[in-house]
Design a protein around this motif. Sequence first.
Motif, PDB file in Angstrom:
ATOM      1  N   GLY A  16      61.698 110.906  74.511  1.00 29.69           N
ATOM      2  CA  GLY A  16      61.211 111.531  73.291  1.00 29.69           C
ATOM      3  C   GLY A  16      62.043 111.243  72.059  1.00 29.69           C
ATOM      4  N   SER A  17      62.881 110.218  72.108  1.00 28.72           N
ATOM      5  CA  SER A  17      63.776 109.926  70.979  1.00 28.72           C
ATOM      6  C   SER A  17      63.419 108.637  70.258  1.00 28.72           C
ATOM      7  CB  SER A  17      65.231 109.852  71.469  1.00 28.72           C
ATOM      8  OG  SER A  17      65.372 108.948  72.538  1.00 28.72           O
ATOM      9  N   GLU A  18      62.285 108.009  70.579  1.00 25.93           N
ATOM     10  CA  GLU A  18      61.922 106.744  69.955  1.00 25.93           C
ATOM     11  C   GLU A  18      61.755 106.842  68.439  1.00 25.93           C
ATOM     12  OE1 GLU A  18      59.054 102.912  70.900  1.00 25.93           O
ATOM     13  OE2 GLU A  18      58.339 104.916  71.355  1.00 25.93           O
ATOM     14  N   PRO A  19      61.276 107.965  67.856  1.00 27.59           N
ATOM     15  CA  PRO A  19      61.158 108.025  66.391  1.00 27.59           C
ATOM     16  C   PRO A  19      62.495 107.854  65.659  1.00 27.59           C
ATOM     17  CG  PRO A  19      59.825 109.736  67.389  1.00 27.59           C
ATOM     18  CD  PRO A  19      60.658 109.147  68.491  1.00 27.59           C
ATOM     19  N   ARG A  20      63.603 108.092  66.336  1.00 36.04           N
ATOM     20  CA  ARG A  20      64.918 107.963  65.696  1.00 36.04           C
ATOM     21  C   ARG A  20      65.557 106.601  65.963  1.00 36.04           C
ATOM     22  NH1 ARG A  20      68.385 111.267  68.116  1.00 36.04           N
ATOM     23  NH2 ARG A  20      67.026 112.050  69.768  1.00 36.04           N
ATOM     24  N   LEU A  21      64.777 105.685  66.528  1.00 37.14           N
ATOM     25  CA  LEU A  21      65.296 104.380  66.895  1.00 37.14           C
ATOM     26  C   LEU A  21      64.577 103.273  66.144  1.00 37.14           C
ATOM     27  CD1 LEU A  21      66.922 102.484  68.869  1.00 37.14           C
ATOM     28  CD2 LEU A  21      64.927 102.648  70.394  1.00 37.14           C
ATOM     29  N   GLN A  22      65.348 102.360  65.568  1.00 36.48           N
ATOM     30  CA  GLN A  22      64.816 101.139  64.976  1.00 36.48           C
ATOM     31  C   GLN A  22      65.406  99.964  65.746  1.00 36.48           C
ATOM     32  OE1 GLN A  22      62.603 100.638  62.411  1.00 36.48           O
ATOM     33  NE2 GLN A  22      62.264 102.848  62.274  1.00 36.48           N
ATOM     34  N   THR A  23      64.547  99.100  66.258  1.00 32.69           N
ATOM     35  CA  THR A  23      65.036  97.927  66.977  1.00 32.69           C
ATOM     36  C   THR A  23      64.859  96.680  66.116  1.00 32.69           C
ATOM     37  OG1 THR A  23      62.894  97.608  68.091  1.00 32.69           O
ATOM     38  CG2 THR A  23      64.559  98.947  69.231  1.00 32.69           C
ATOM     39  N   HIS A  24      65.788  95.752  66.268  1.00 28.81           N
ATOM     40  CA  HIS A  24      65.793  94.538  65.460  1.00 28.81           C
ATOM     41  C   HIS A  24      66.076  93.352  66.380  1.00 28.81           C
ATOM     42  CE1 HIS A  24      66.253  97.137  61.846  1.00 28.81           C
ATOM     43  NE2 HIS A  24      67.025  97.850  62.659  1.00 28.81           N
ATOM     44  N   GLN A  25      65.095  92.472  66.532  1.00 30.47           N
ATOM     45  CA  GLN A  25      65.345  91.236  67.266  1.00 30.47           C
ATOM     46  C   GLN A  25      65.990  90.264  66.291  1.00 30.47           C
ATOM     47  OE1 GLN A  25      61.939  89.328  69.042  1.00 30.47           O
ATOM     48  NE2 GLN A  25      63.178  87.733  70.010  1.00 30.47           N
ATOM     49  N   LEU A  55      72.703 108.063  74.379  1.00 29.14           N
ATOM     50  CA  LEU A  55      73.288 108.520  73.115  1.00 29.14           C
ATOM     51  C   LEU A  55      72.276 109.314  72.299  1.00 29.14           C
ATOM     52  CD1 LEU A  55      75.524 108.515  70.942  1.00 29.14           C
ATOM     53  CD2 LEU A  55      74.653 106.281  70.195  1.00 29.14           C
ATOM     54  N   LEU A  56      71.062 108.821  72.179  1.00 29.08           N
ATOM     55  CA  LEU A  56      70.034 109.513  71.407  1.00 29.08           C
ATOM     56  C   LEU A  56      69.688 110.862  72.038  1.00 29.08           C
ATOM     57  CD1 LEU A  56      67.724 106.482  70.581  1.00 29.08           C
ATOM     58  CD2 LEU A  56      69.068 107.801  68.941  1.00 29.08           C
ATOM     59  N   SER A  57      69.715 110.940  73.352  1.00 28.24           N
ATOM     60  CA  SER A  57      69.457 112.217  74.022  1.00 28.24           C
ATOM     61  C   SER A  57      70.618 113.178  73.823  1.00 28.24           C
ATOM     62  CB  SER A  57      69.209 111.991  75.517  1.00 28.24           C
ATOM     63  OG  SER A  57      68.034 111.252  75.737  1.00 28.24           O
ATOM     64  N   HIS A  58      71.840 112.651  73.841  1.00 29.33           N
ATOM     65  CA  HIS A  58      73.024 113.498  73.675  1.00 29.33           C
ATOM     66  C   HIS A  58      73.127 114.057  72.261  1.00 29.33           C
ATOM     67  CE1 HIS A  58      77.197 114.844  73.983  1.00 29.33           C
ATOM     68  NE2 HIS A  58      77.445 114.156  72.877  1.00 29.33           N
ATOM     69  N   ASN A  59      72.796 113.235  71.265  1.00 32.27           N
ATOM     70  CA  ASN A  59      72.926 113.637  69.863  1.00 32.27           C
ATOM     71  C   ASN A  59      71.526 113.657  69.239  1.00 32.27           C
ATOM     72  OD1 ASN A  59      73.315 113.800  67.086  1.00 32.27           O
ATOM     73  ND2 ASN A  59      75.170 112.546  67.105  1.00 32.27           N
ATOM     74  N   PRO A  60      70.889 114.828  69.172  1.00 37.08           N
ATOM     75  CA  PRO A  60      69.487 114.894  68.726  1.00 37.08           C
ATOM     76  C   PRO A  60      69.277 114.687  67.236  1.00 37.08           C
ATOM     77  CG  PRO A  60      70.331 117.093  69.169  1.00 37.08           C
ATOM     78  CD  PRO A  60      71.401 116.134  69.613  1.00 37.08           C
ATOM     79  N   THR A  61      70.348 114.548  66.453  1.00 38.66           N
ATOM     80  CA  THR A  61      70.199 114.297  65.017  1.00 38.66           C
ATOM     81  C   THR A  61      70.535 112.864  64.640  1.00 38.66           C
ATOM     82  OG1 THR A  61      72.471 115.002  64.497  1.00 38.66           O
ATOM     83  CG2 THR A  61      70.772 116.709  64.528  1.00 38.66           C
ATOM     84  N   LEU A  62      70.939 112.085  65.609  1.00 40.77           N
ATOM     85  CA  LEU A  62      71.367 110.706  65.344  1.00 40.77           C
ATOM     86  C   LEU A  62      70.175 109.773  65.198  1.00 40.77           C
ATOM     87  CD1 LEU A  62      73.975 108.738  65.452  1.00 40.77           C
ATOM     88  CD2 LEU A  62      73.138 108.228  67.750  1.00 40.77           C
ATOM     89  N   ALA A 122      69.416 105.467  65.016  1.00 41.04           N
ATOM     90  CA  ALA A 122      70.113 104.271  65.488  1.00 41.04           C
ATOM     91  C   ALA A 122      69.350 103.010  65.146  1.00 41.04           C
ATOM     92  CB  ALA A 122      70.326 104.352  67.005  1.00 41.04           C
ATOM     93  N   ASP A 123      70.102 101.984  64.758  1.00 41.06           N
ATOM     94  CA  ASP A 123      69.608 100.611  64.656  1.00 41.06           C
ATOM     95  C   ASP A 123      70.165  99.854  65.855  1.00 41.06           C
ATOM     96  OD1 ASP A 123      68.144 100.371  62.101  1.00 41.06           O
ATOM     97  OD2 ASP A 123      70.064 100.949  61.223  1.00 41.06           O
ATOM     98  N   ALA A 124      69.275  99.329  66.692  1.00 40.19           N
ATOM     99  CA  ALA A 124      69.690  98.553  67.860  1.00 40.19           C
ATOM    100  C   ALA A 124      69.337  97.094  67.634  1.00 40.19           C
ATOM    101  CB  ALA A 124      69.014  99.075  69.121  1.00 40.19           C
ATOM    102  N   VAL A 125      70.323  96.217  67.776  1.00 43.83           N
ATOM    103  CA  VAL A 125      70.153  94.804  67.476  1.00 43.83           C
ATOM    104  C   VAL A 125      70.363  93.990  68.747  1.00 43.83           C
ATOM    105  CG1 VAL A 125      70.923  92.884  66.031  1.00 43.83           C
ATOM    106  CG2 VAL A 125      71.063  95.234  65.164  1.00 43.83           C
ATOM    107  N   ASP A 126      69.426  93.093  69.026  1.00 46.37           N
ATOM    108  CA  ASP A 126      69.550  92.230  70.196  1.00 46.37           C
ATOM    109  C   ASP A 126      68.705  90.993  69.975  1.00 46.37           C
ATOM    110  OD1 ASP A 126      69.457  91.219  73.042  1.00 46.37           O
ATOM    111  OD2 ASP A 126      70.452  93.137  73.401  1.00 46.37           O
TER     112      ASP A 126
END
Length: 233
Positions: free
Chosen positions: A88-97, A58-65, A67-71
């Motif tokens: 190369g899309s990690e700066p646009r990702l926030q992960t939450h345990q 998803l992050l590769s498909h949409n370069p302006t998105l 995301a908050d990922a929760v697991d």
Amino acid sequence: MTPPPPNFDRIARPYRWLEYLTLGPILQRTRTRHLGLLSHQKQALILGDGDGRFTAALLSHNPTLHADAVDLSRFMLALLRRRAAAAGSEPRLQTHQADARTFIPITPPDLIVTHFFLDCLTQPEVDALIARLAPLLAPGSLWLVSDFRIPSGPLRVPARLYIRSLYLAFRLLTGLRVNRLPDHVTPLSRAGLRLVASHTTLLGLLSSEVWFAGPPGNFSAVTNGDTSLSRAF
């Protein structure tokens, strides 16, 4: 006494191969079936994406998105960050345990993703999750759901046996206590969302759906007129 949450750390590393051993690439194809409709979202909330293959795609498909990922699984989140970094899309990702059943995003999403996640919850938990998160969605937002389902017709009994065996396997491997598929259609409809796209495969065993927050007629405007994937298949 409340049972402990399931521990998916145990299956994080072999998760992809366990999928392939059971259904090959079909689960991932189900997750990405409607990826083409997600080019215009800005903020995603992704609950329980497993090893993160969909989130990375998803992050590769949409370069302006963003995301908050929760697991709950720190190992699953580590795999996700690794995939996002490789693309190369990690700066646009926030992960939450964290426990997705109670997580509240700081930034309201315009996309919620629950791929093969709601089937890990009881019916009251699904009802409460949707009732809590749906009000965060502004008109024009999307909720993407992929899940197993019990088809009608002659495959109904084999499908029930197969899904029962999956629940048993996950109970043994992770401690998951849920043992039946919940209904997400009723609470999503009750929350004011409308089903605008759906696709089933394996004769109805797998389903991928797009739910829209707003009148159905506005869906093509949200996707900039790209309704090529918005038919009910």
